[in-house]
Design a protein around this motif. Structure first.
Motif, short mmCIF file in Angstrom:
data_model
loop_
_atom_site.label_atom_id
_atom_site.label_comp_id
_atom_site.label_asym_id
_atom_site.label_seq_id
_atom_site.Cartn_x
_atom_site.Cartn_y
_atom_site.Cartn_z
N VAL A 5 0.93 -1.22 0.03
CA VAL A 5 -0.26 0.15 0.00
C VAL A 5 1.04 1.09 0.08
CG1 VAL A 5 -1.75 1.35 1.38
CG2 VAL A 5 -1.84 -1.12 1.31
N ILE A 6 0.66 1.92 -1.08
CA ILE A 6 1.71 3.24 -0.86
C ILE A 6 0.79 4.33 -0.45
CG2 ILE A 6 2.70 5.01 -2.51
CD1 ILE A 6 3.05 2.57 -4.69
N LEU A 7 1.39 5.28 0.41
CA LEU A 7 0.86 6.26 1.27
C LEU A 7 1.31 7.66 0.98
CD1 LEU A 7 0.84 4.58 4.75
CD2 LEU A 7 -1.34 4.54 3.28
N MET A 8 0.80 8.46 0.38
CA MET A 8 1.02 9.66 -0.20
C MET A 8 0.34 10.89 0.65
SD MET A 8 0.65 8.83 -4.26
CE MET A 8 1.16 10.27 -4.75
N PHE A 9 1.12 11.57 1.36
CA PHE A 9 0.74 12.63 2.22
C PHE A 9 0.72 13.91 1.36
CE2 PHE A 9 2.41 9.12 4.67
CZ PHE A 9 1.52 9.20 6.09
N PRO B 104 4.68 16.18 -0.85
CA PRO B 104 5.20 15.25 -1.86
C PRO B 104 6.41 14.78 -1.73
CG PRO B 104 5.17 17.42 -2.82
CD PRO B 104 4.67 17.68 -1.67
N ASP B 105 7.29 15.03 -0.89
CA ASP B 105 8.67 14.10 -0.47
C ASP B 105 8.02 13.10 0.56
OD1 ASP B 105 9.93 15.98 -2.16
OD2 ASP B 105 10.37 17.18 -0.51
N ARG B 106 6.77 13.14 0.98
CA ARG B 106 6.39 11.84 2.12
C ARG B 106 5.54 11.23 1.41
NH1 ARG B 106 3.55 14.63 6.42
NH2 ARG B 106 3.84 12.65 7.53
N VAL B 107 6.31 9.84 0.71
CA VAL B 107 5.54 8.80 0.26
C VAL B 107 6.17 7.54 0.89
CG1 VAL B 107 5.12 7.68 -2.03
CG2 VAL B 107 5.08 10.30 -1.79
N ALA C 36 4.82 3.76 10.08
CA ALA C 36 3.96 4.58 9.15
C ALA C 36 2.75 5.39 9.86
CB ALA C 36 3.51 4.18 8.15
N LEU C 37 2.10 4.54 10.84
CA LEU C 37 1.06 4.98 11.69
C LEU C 37 1.62 5.97 12.59
CD1 LEU C 37 -1.13 1.60 11.93
CD2 LEU C 37 -1.79 3.93 10.80
N ILE C 38 2.59 5.60 13.44
CA ILE C 38 3.14 6.19 14.63
C ILE C 38 3.96 7.30 14.30
CG2 ILE C 38 4.76 5.89 16.51
CD1 ILE C 38 3.62 2.94 16.77
N LYS C 39 4.56 7.22 13.21
CA LYS C 39 5.69 8.57 12.99
C LYS C 39 5.05 9.51 11.92
CE LYS C 39 9.66 5.99 14.39
NZ LYS C 39 10.91 5.18 13.76
N GLU C 40 4.23 8.92 10.99
CA GLU C 40 3.72 9.92 10.04
C GLU C 40 2.40 10.40 9.80
OE1 GLU C 40 6.45 10.57 7.88
OE2 GLU C 40 7.76 9.38 8.94
N PHE C 41 1.38 9.90 10.33
CA PHE C 41 0.10 9.94 10.02
C PHE C 41 -0.31 11.21 10.75
CE2 PHE C 41 -0.61 6.30 8.06
CZ PHE C 41 -1.92 6.39 7.36
N PRO C 42 -1.17 12.23 10.16
CA PRO C 42 -1.10 13.50 10.76
C PRO C 42 -2.36 13.50 11.94
CG PRO C 42 -2.50 12.85 8.78
CD PRO C 42 -1.74 11.87 8.80
N THR C 43 -2.83 12.37 12.30
CA THR C 43 -3.66 12.00 13.53
C THR C 43 -3.06 10.95 14.30
OG1 THR C 43 -5.99 12.25 14.36
CG2 THR C 43 -5.50 11.16 12.03
N ALA D 104 -4.23 6.39 -0.30
CA ALA D 104 -3.40 5.15 -0.49
C ALA D 104 -3.80 4.47 -1.82
CB ALA D 104 -4.27 4.53 0.86
N ILE D 105 -2.63 4.04 -2.14
CA ILE D 105 -2.81 3.41 -3.46
C ILE D 105 -2.69 2.11 -3.30
CG2 ILE D 105 -1.66 3.06 -5.68
CD1 ILE D 105 -0.93 6.07 -5.49
N ALA D 106 -3.50 1.23 -3.35
CA ALA D 106 -3.39 -0.33 -3.23
C ALA D 106 -2.76 -0.86 -4.45
CB ALA D 106 -4.73 -0.87 -2.76
#
Length: 87
Positions: A12-16, A19-22, A34-41, A82-84
């Protein structure tokens, strides 16, 4: 307890918004990072379920595909693209 953190699922590709945060997520460990360090919430029903599923997959108590689906749902909840990827 022995943890299996190497079990992979279809990426699963996560794009925030930045554009540098993929990030490409393929394992429970990558998903947790990704969940703990990157998600906005860090709240929300889907977020908490995804965190729990990370641990459950690592402990062998849940199927990796359940976590993959949860990552897609939590991305939607947080407004993250999210790109599956299908294998």
């Amino acid at each position: 307890m022995e943890w299996d953190s190497s079990i992979e699922f279809a990426p699963v590709i996560l794009m925030f918004k930045d554009p540098d945060r993929v990030f490409c997520v393929r394992t429970a460990k990558e998903a947790a990072n990704a969940l703990i360090k990157e998600f906005p919430t860090d709240d929300g029903e889907e977020f908490l379920l995804a965190i729990k599923l990370c641990l459950d997959v690592i402990e062998g108590k849940a199927d990796p595909e359940q976590l993959r689906a949860a990552i897609i749902r939590v991305a939607d909840e947080a407004g993250v693209t999210a790109i599956a990827v299908l294998n």
